[in-house]
Write a protein that holds these residues in place. Sequence first.
Motif, PDB file in Angstrom:
ATOM      1  N   LYS A   6       0.796  -1.397   0.009  1.00 35.05           N
ATOM      2  CA  LYS A   6       0.004   0.063   0.152  1.00 35.05           C
ATOM      3  C   LYS A   6       1.004   1.098   0.235  1.00 35.05           C
ATOM      4  N   ILE A   7       1.617   1.312  -1.069  1.00 37.83           N
ATOM      5  CA  ILE A   7       2.861   2.382  -0.980  1.00 37.83           C
ATOM      6  C   ILE A   7       2.760   2.911  -2.413  1.00 37.83           C
ATOM      7  N   ARG A   8       2.702   4.125  -2.630  1.00 40.01           N
ATOM      8  CA  ARG A   8       2.775   4.679  -4.072  1.00 40.01           C
ATOM      9  C   ARG A   8       4.227   4.937  -4.630  1.00 40.01           C
ATOM     10  N   GLY A   9       4.270   4.760  -5.690  1.00 35.05           N
ATOM     11  CA  GLY A   9       5.479   4.786  -6.436  1.00 35.05           C
ATOM     12  C   GLY A   9       6.331   6.327  -6.122  1.00 35.05           C
ATOM     13  N   LYS A  10       5.316   7.355  -5.966  1.00 34.78           N
ATOM     14  CA  LYS A  10       5.920   8.676  -5.680  1.00 34.78           C
ATOM     15  C   LYS A  10       6.569   8.595  -4.364  1.00 34.78           C
ATOM     16  N   ASP A  11       5.743   8.218  -3.371  1.00 36.50           N
ATOM     17  CA  ASP A  11       6.189   7.986  -1.936  1.00 36.50           C
ATOM     18  C   ASP A  11       7.702   7.219  -2.071  1.00 36.50           C
ATOM     19  N   LEU A  12       7.833   6.128  -2.718  1.00 33.12           N
ATOM     20  CA  LEU A  12       8.792   5.252  -2.799  1.00 33.12           C
ATOM     21  C   LEU A  12      10.247   6.030  -3.325  1.00 33.12           C
ATOM     22  N   ALA A  13       9.932   6.580  -4.480  1.00 32.66           N
ATOM     23  CA  ALA A  13      10.726   7.476  -5.211  1.00 32.66           C
ATOM     24  C   ALA A  13      11.442   8.450  -4.156  1.00 32.66           C
ATOM     25  N   THR A  14      10.719   9.097  -3.315  1.00 25.01           N
ATOM     26  CA  THR A  14      11.046  10.088  -2.398  1.00 25.01           C
ATOM     27  C   THR A  14      11.798   9.454  -1.311  1.00 25.01           C
TER      28      THR A  14
END
Length: 57
Positions: A6-14
């Motif tokens: 339940k993690i967005r790609g945007k959050d992982l990238a950050t």
Amino acid sequence: MLAKRKIRGKDLATKIGITEQNMSLLRRGKVKGVRFSTLELICQFLECQPGDILEYK
């Protein structure tokens, strides 16, 4: 793995310090390679093994 965690790609990238554009390219399979250091950070953050996120074609 992102959906499972339940993690967005945007959050992982950050969190791992890469651009959202690079994360998008990785997710869509539009890259010819990935650095081991980047792969390690992704796996550490998602608590998974490289085989869980990589596919050989």
